[in-house]
Design an enzyme around this catalytic site. Structure first.
Site, mmCIF file in Angstrom:
data_model
loop_
_atom_site.group_PDB
_atom_site.id
_atom_site.type_symbol
_atom_site.label_atom_id
_atom_site.label_comp_id
_atom_site.label_asym_id
_atom_site.label_seq_id
_atom_site.Cartn_x
_atom_site.Cartn_y
_atom_site.Cartn_z
ATOM 1 C CE LYS A 277 -4.084 -1.741 2.690
ATOM 2 N NZ LYS A 277 -4.570 -1.056 1.570
ATOM 3 N NE ARG A 351 -10.385 -9.282 -2.032
ATOM 4 C CZ ARG A 351 -11.078 -8.631 -2.533
ATOM 5 N NH1 ARG A 351 -11.322 -8.551 -4.423
ATOM 6 N NH2 ARG A 351 -11.164 -6.960 -2.707
#
Ligand code: BES
Ligand code: ZN
Ligand code: ZN
Length: 501
Positions: A277, A351
């Protein structure tokens, strides 16, 4: 405990007196206040206080031992918004106001429940929870005593309309359980990742389970690998910290009761992994275990309230780090249910751990419903802003029950579409799934849900994305800037209560 709440029948002695006014017709309302301040009407006009929602005014008072009067606005009742939320906010404004006055005690005169079209016990419950949330402050690492959370004695003053106080004690008890649970979730989320690893958090969860008599199982990283949970392993392998999978079980005494599972994303820190990120997006990523914190703290309340519903709480815990042992973009992993996914972006890690955790509860319990809760997608904030979490579901009735739990609790949710058109977004040519959507699918929050749906079979399922509501909602008076909200605890508890037959 930093906040002690009492219910009383007549005006209690306190440093600060808090009262509420609705917007408009202030003169009559001022006249019926239990204390009089000369020229109050003119003062309010001069200070432009109209009783609007979230407005408040603090005035010095020299009456019966009170030092200050705080008037908080309730705004106008409108049918399109829950008026009780105005009261939650107004109570919070008063609690914060008394914090600014360095008060040690506060008496709040409550308006009648009829005004809000709710029962007495619901009103008591909601104002007590709001006060608990408003008082909470993450102060563990503040060494300046003046900045720490204050100890406050709070008396809610109830008139005769509220009836017998002893009948309202259950509402106060529930509110205290709920308030403490939300605040403990906030505390866990606010703890930075150098002080809270998956192992430490799993230990805290076990401690909770032991305290309230919940069955608990904790799997370590080696067991996770052996069980075939390739998603959790793919995320955790880059970290020096071991992953954990925590499973808590609440069993009720009714053999006909439904069974539900609550699954919460527990990424103790999300750097994005090798798909790193940018610095700014990484800054708050200690919040990425807010789903897991919500599930376990909701379980704590459920264990005390003992509803006629069996509840499984499941929290996969891992840290998403880049390193020489980290999973790579392009890797293919196999999940607990045997499905495979190509990991195109290691930052879509939530996920992956949820895929294993959902598969696990689906395979090992006979479930009537499963709800997962996760800080899953940045896109959620673009879709909804910060006042509603996203709800996505394969089942209309369950979606409705969870939405109602959101309304009742104050953790509001908004349903996003989930029609078949969306569902081809996670296709891969070389595995069953890709972990990110192909470029033309822009609805990131729905795309993530499409991935998760592959792991819930046909069990009624609700997915809650709280990436937009879990952290830094300082604009709401019961939360604070740069701190966790504990979103989901109140909602999950009300959901479970609502599942009782
Ligand atoms: N933990 C983040 C989502 C997030 C963003 C939570 C902001 C709270 C605040 C999640 O793991 C993530 O990085 N999601 C990616 C998915 C993308 C790579 C498909 C995102 O939203 O950008
Ligand atoms: Zn991520
Ligand atoms: Zn994440």
């Amino acid at each position: 405990m930093a906040l002690q709440i009492k219910l009383v029948n007549s005006c209690a002695q306190a440093d600060v007196l808090g009262c509420f006014v609705t917007e408009g017709d202030l003169v009559a309302q001022i006249d019926s206040l239990p204390v009089q301040i000369s020229n109050l009407n003119q003062i309010l006009i001069d200070r432009k206080f109209t009783g609007a929602k979230s407005a408040n005014i603090c005035l010095p008072l020299n009456h019966a031992g009170y030092k200050y009067l705080i008037l908080a606005g309730l705004g106008k009742a409108k049918n399109t918004e829950p008026y009780i939320e105005n009261l939650r906010r107004a109570v919070s404004e008063v609690v914060r106001g008394s914090e600014s006055c360095s008060a040690k005690s506060l008496a709040i005169i409550l308006p009648a429940a009829q005004k809000f079209n709710v029962t007495n016990s619901y009103l008591i419950e909601q104002v007590c929870i709001a006060a608990q949330l408003a008082n909470h402050k993450f102060d563990t690492y503040l060494t300046d005593k003046a900045k720490k959370e204050v100890n406050l004695e709070l008396s809610f003053v109830l008139d005769a309309n509220f009836g017998d106080l002893s009948q309202l004690q259950a509402a106060l008890n529930k509110a205290n359980l709920m308030g403490n649970a939300v605040n403990q979730a906030r505390q866990w989320i606010d703890l930075p990742a150098n002080h809270l690893t998956p192992t430490i958090l799993a230990d805290k969860m076990v401690e909770v389970a032991q305290k309230c008599g919940l069955k608990h199982t904790v799997f370590g990283e080696q067991e996770i690998i052996k069980m075939g949970m390739g998603g959790i392993h793919a995320v955790s392998r880059g970290s020096a910290e071991d992953a954990r999978l925590v499973v808590l079980e609440y069993k009720c005494d009714d053999t006909n009761a439904p069974t539900v599972a609550l699954v919460g994303k527990g990424i103790l820190y999300d750097t994005g992994g090798l798909s790193l990120k940018p610095a700014q997006s990484m800054e708050t990523m200690k919040e990425d275990m807010a789903g897991a914190a919500a599930v376990v703290n909701a379980m704590q309340v459920i264990a005390h309230l003992k509803p006629k519903v069996n509840v499984i709480g499941c929290a996969p815990l891992a840290e998403n780090m880049p390193s020489g042992t980290a999973g790579r973009p392009g890797d293919i992993v196999t999940f607990y249910n045997g499905k495979t996914a190509e990991i195109k972006n290691t930052d879509a890690e939530g996920r992956l751990i949820l895929a294993d955790a959902l598969s696990y509860v689906i395979a090992n319990y006979k479930l009537d419903a499963v709800v997962d809760i996760a800080t899953l997608t940045g896109a959620c904030e673009y879709a909804l802003g910060n006042f509603f979490s996203a709800l996505i579901s394969n089942h209309d009735d369950l979606a409705q029950i969870v939405t109602q739990a959101g309304e009742t609790s104050g953790d509001r949710v908004w349903r996003l579409p989930f029609t078949d058109d969306y569902k081809s977004c996670m296709a891969s040519n070389i595995a069953d799934l890709s972990n990110i959507a192909s470029g033309r699918f822009k609805a990131g929050t729905i795309n993530a849900a499409c991935f998760l749906q592959n792991f819930v079979k046909d069990v009624p399922w609700v997915h809650l994305d709280i990436a937009n509501t879990a952290y830094n909602l300082g604009m709401l008076p019961y939360y604070r800037a740069d701190s966790a909200t504990g979103v989901g605890v109140r909602l999950l508890v009300e959901f479970v209560l609502g599942m009782q037959k």
